[in-house]
Design an enzyme around this catalytic site. Structure first.
Site, PDB file in Angstrom:
ATOM      1  N   LYS A  19       0.871  -1.180   0.000  1.00 36.43           N
ATOM      2  CA  LYS A  19       0.000   0.000   0.000  1.00 36.43           C
ATOM      3  C   LYS A  19       0.901   1.221   0.000  1.00 36.43           C
ATOM      4  O   LYS A  19       2.057   1.146   0.427  1.00 36.43           O
ATOM      5  CB  LYS A  19      -0.860  -0.001   1.275  1.00 36.43           C
ATOM      6  CG  LYS A  19      -2.046   0.912   1.213  1.00 36.43           C
ATOM      7  CD  LYS A  19      -3.240   0.249   0.559  1.00 36.43           C
ATOM      8  CE  LYS A  19      -4.412   1.186   0.451  1.00 36.43           C
ATOM      9  NZ  LYS A  19      -5.595   0.531  -0.109  1.00 36.43           N
ATOM     10  N   GLY A  40     -22.743   4.597   4.042  1.00 34.10           N
ATOM     11  CA  GLY A  40     -21.839   5.096   3.000  1.00 34.10           C
ATOM     12  C   GLY A  40     -22.373   4.807   1.613  1.00 34.10           C
ATOM     13  O   GLY A  40     -22.490   3.648   1.222  1.00 34.10           O
ATOM     14  N   GLY A  48     -21.141   5.885  -1.438  1.00 31.19           N
ATOM     15  CA  GLY A  48     -20.164   6.325  -2.438  1.00 31.19           C
ATOM     16  C   GLY A  48     -20.162   5.394  -3.627  1.00 31.19           C
ATOM     17  O   GLY A  48     -21.179   4.794  -4.000  1.00 31.19           O
ATOM     18  N   ASN A  49     -18.981   5.256  -4.181  1.00 30.59           N
ATOM     19  CA  ASN A  49     -18.777   4.426  -5.357  1.00 30.59           C
ATOM     20  C   ASN A  49     -19.369   3.024  -5.182  1.00 30.59           C
ATOM     21  O   ASN A  49     -20.109   2.530  -6.027  1.00 30.59           O
ATOM     22  CB  ASN A  49     -17.257   4.311  -5.511  1.00 30.59           C
ATOM     23  CG  ASN A  49     -16.842   4.341  -6.931  1.00 30.59           C
ATOM     24  OD1 ASN A  49     -17.670   4.331  -7.834  1.00 30.59           O
ATOM     25  ND2 ASN A  49     -15.542   4.342  -7.141  1.00 30.59           N
ATOM     26  N   VAL A  50     -19.060   2.397  -4.059  1.00 29.05           N
ATOM     27  CA  VAL A  50     -19.507   1.024  -3.811  1.00 29.05           C
ATOM     28  C   VAL A  50     -20.936   1.016  -3.267  1.00 29.05           C
ATOM     29  O   VAL A  50     -21.808   0.314  -3.790  1.00 29.05           O
ATOM     30  CB  VAL A  50     -18.569   0.302  -2.812  1.00 29.05           C
ATOM     31  CG1 VAL A  50     -19.074  -1.108  -2.531  1.00 29.05           C
ATOM     32  CG2 VAL A  50     -17.136   0.263  -3.337  1.00 29.05           C
TER      33      VAL A  50
END
Ligand code: NAD
Length: 390
Positions: A107, A206, A208-210
Site C-alpha cells: 500500500k 456510506g 459512495g462508489n460502492v
C-alpha cells in the site's frame, strides 16, 4: 485572419509531457528505508521540489508482487500515516492470499490534502518512486486518488493498474459492489438457510462508489433498505429513488435489521458500536472494519455473523488483477471470480463454526495457510498491456 483558439486539454497534456521529461532529467526524489518488523520493505519517499512526502509499504511478496492502492490523505503527522499504511498493506496481503490472485500485499500513502495539494508534479514524482522499485509494488487508485490521477502516475511508471481506458480494468467500484452483494447473500444463507433478499432489511453506511451501486443491486433483489451518508442530500436523493428510509450517519449501526453493511470508513466495529448493534449479520465493503482484531470475538459472542472485510471486498482486487493476465483483461472472467466470493465466505463460516472461532480468525488462518504453502503463487509475471500514451 484566423484566430487560434486555446485548447485547455491539449495545454494540460503538453504541460504533463514537459513535467515528465523534466522529472526524468533532474529527479530530486529521496527514498529512505524504514525497518519495520514483519514487513519486507517500508520506504519513505520525499521530493521537496514536488511537495511529496509518501510511504510505500510492502508487507509480503511470497505469492507475487505487492499490489495496493495509493491513499492521499492529510494525515496529522508522519506516524499516523505510517500506522495507516502498515495496517493497510498487511490487509492487502490477506485479501490477495484468500482471493487467490497471485499477488502480495502493499500500500502507499501520500501525506497531502487531495483537494488542495494533489498536483501533477506530486503524482509524477510518486510514480517515479514506484518505477524505481522495479515492479515489486504495483499501485492503483484508493481514497483521495482517482483513476484520472493514476493516469498521471502512469506517465512515470508502468506498474499501475485500474486505468480508465480500453486495455485496463477501469473503476473497480462496481466489482467490489457485486462482491459485497454476493457476500450479503452468503451471510443470509448462513443465517436463514436461504440467500433470498426478498423482504430482508439491509442498513447501508456510506453511499459512495460502492455503496450506491450496492443499493441498486439490493433494491432490484427486493430488499428493504436503510441508507445513510454524511452527505444527507445524497442519502435523501437515493432514498427517494429506491423507496428507502434515511438514517442519520451516527445511528445507522444501531438499526434493527438483517444485515448491517459498512461501506464507508474503517474501525466502525468497536467498543462503542458492537454492544449497540441490532443486526443479525455484518457484510460490507469498507476496509479494516474491526477497530482491533479482538472485536471479531465480541461480535461472535453477540451471535452476529460477520463477513471478514478482506474477503467480502475482494471484488476490486479480483478485477484489477485480471488486467495483468497475459491474455489481457476480460470483464467476464472478473465477474465469474467475484461471483465466487459467495462460496469462499460460506467455506469460512463453516470453518469458523467447526473451530469455534471468529470468522475473522478463520479467514486470517486461511490466508496464512495459503502463504505458508505457496498456494496460488504467481507463476507467470504480470503483463502491463498499456503503453505510455494511455
Ligand atoms: P467513496 O469515497 O466513493 O464513498 C464513501 C462514502 O461514505 C461517501 O459517500 C462518504 O460521504 C460516505 N461516508 C463517509 N463517512 C461516513 C460516515 N461516517 N457515515 C456514513 N457515510 C459516510 O468510497 P468507496 O469507493 O465507495 O469505498 C467504500 C469503502 O469500501 C471504503 O472503505 C473503501 O476503502 C472500501 N473498498 C472500496 C473498494 C472499491 O473498489 N472502491 C474496494 C475495496 C474496499
Amino acid at each position: 485572419m484566423v484566430q487560434l483558439l486555446e485548447n485547455p486539454a491539449q495545454d494540460s497534456k503538453n504541460k504533463l509531457e514537459r513535467l515528465v521529461q523534466e522529472g526524468q532529467k533532474n529527479s530530486s526524489i529521496q527514498m529512505e528505508s524504514i525497518s519495520v518488523k514483519g514487513y519486507e520493505q517500508v520506504i519513505k519517499v520525499s521530493d521537496k521540489k514536488a511537495g511529496l512526502t509518501a510511504i510505500i509499504a510492502i508487507h509480503d511478496t511470497t505469492l507475487g508482487p505487492a499490489l495496493g492502492g495509493i491513499r492521499i490523505h492529510p494525515y496529522a503527522n508522519f506516524n499516523d500515516a505510517l500506522e495507516d499504511v502498515l495496517r493497510l498493506a498487511k490487509g492487502m496481503t490477506h485479501k490477495s492470499a484468500v482471493a487467490g490472485v497471485g499477488l502480495g500485499g502493499g500500500k502507499s500513502v501520500i501525506i497531502a490534502d487531495p483537494k488542495k495539494q494533489k498536483t501533477p508534479e506530486l503524482l509524477l514524482s510518486f510514480g517515479a518512486a514506484v518505477e524505481a522499485l522495479g515492479g515489486i509494488y504495483i499501485c492503483a487508485e484508493d481514497v483521495g486518488c482517482t483513476t484520472e490521477d493514476v493516469k498521471i502516475v502512469r506517465k512515470s511508471t508502468k506498474y499501475v493498474v485500474g486505468l480508465p481506458h480500453d486495455k485496463s480494468s477501469g473503476d473497480p467500484g462496481p466489482f467490489t459492489a457485486w462482491g459485497t452483494y454476493r457476500g450479503i447473500q452468503a451471510t443470509l444463507k448462513k443465517l436463514y438457510g436461504s440467500e433470498s433478499l426478498e423482504g430482508r432489511s439491509i442498513a447501508i453506511q456510506g453511499l459512495g462508489n460502492v455503496g450506491a451501486q450496492l443499493t441498486e443491486f439490493l433494491f432490484w433483489a427486493g430488499a428493504e433498505l436503510y441508507l445513510s451518508d454524511i452527505d444527507m442530500e445524497k442519502a435523501e436523493r437515493m432514498a427517494l429513488k429506491f423507496g428507502a428510509k434515511v438514517v442519520p450517519a451516527n445511528q445507522i449501526a444501531k438499526i434493527e435489521c438483517d444485515i448491517f453493511s459498512p461501506c464507508a470508513l474503517g474501525a466502525i466495529l468497536n467498543d462503542t458500536t458492537i454492544p449497540a448493534l441490532r443486526c443479525r449479520g455484518i457484510a460490507g465493503s469498507a476496509n479494516n472494519q474491526l477497530h482491533r482484531d479482538h472485536h471479531a470475538d465480541l461480535i461472535r459472542e453477540r451471535g452476529i455473523v460477520y463477513a471478514p472485510d478482506f474477503v467480502i471486498n475482494a471484488g476490486g482486487i479480483l478485477n484489477v488483477t485480471a488486467e495483468i493476465e497475459d491474455a489481457g483483461y476480460s470483464p467476464k472472467l472478473s465477474r465469474q471470480k467475484v461471483h465466487e466470493i459467495y462460496d469462499t465466505l460460506l467455506a469460512i463460516y463453516e470453518i469458523a463454526e467447526k473451530n469455534r472461532e471468529s470468522t475473522h480468525n478463520a479467514a486470517l488462518a486461511l490466508a496464512e495457510y495459503r502463504i505458508k504453502y505457496n498456494i496460488g503463487k504467481r507463476v507467470i509475471p504480470p503483463t502491463f498491456h498499456h503503453t505510455i500514451e494511455n
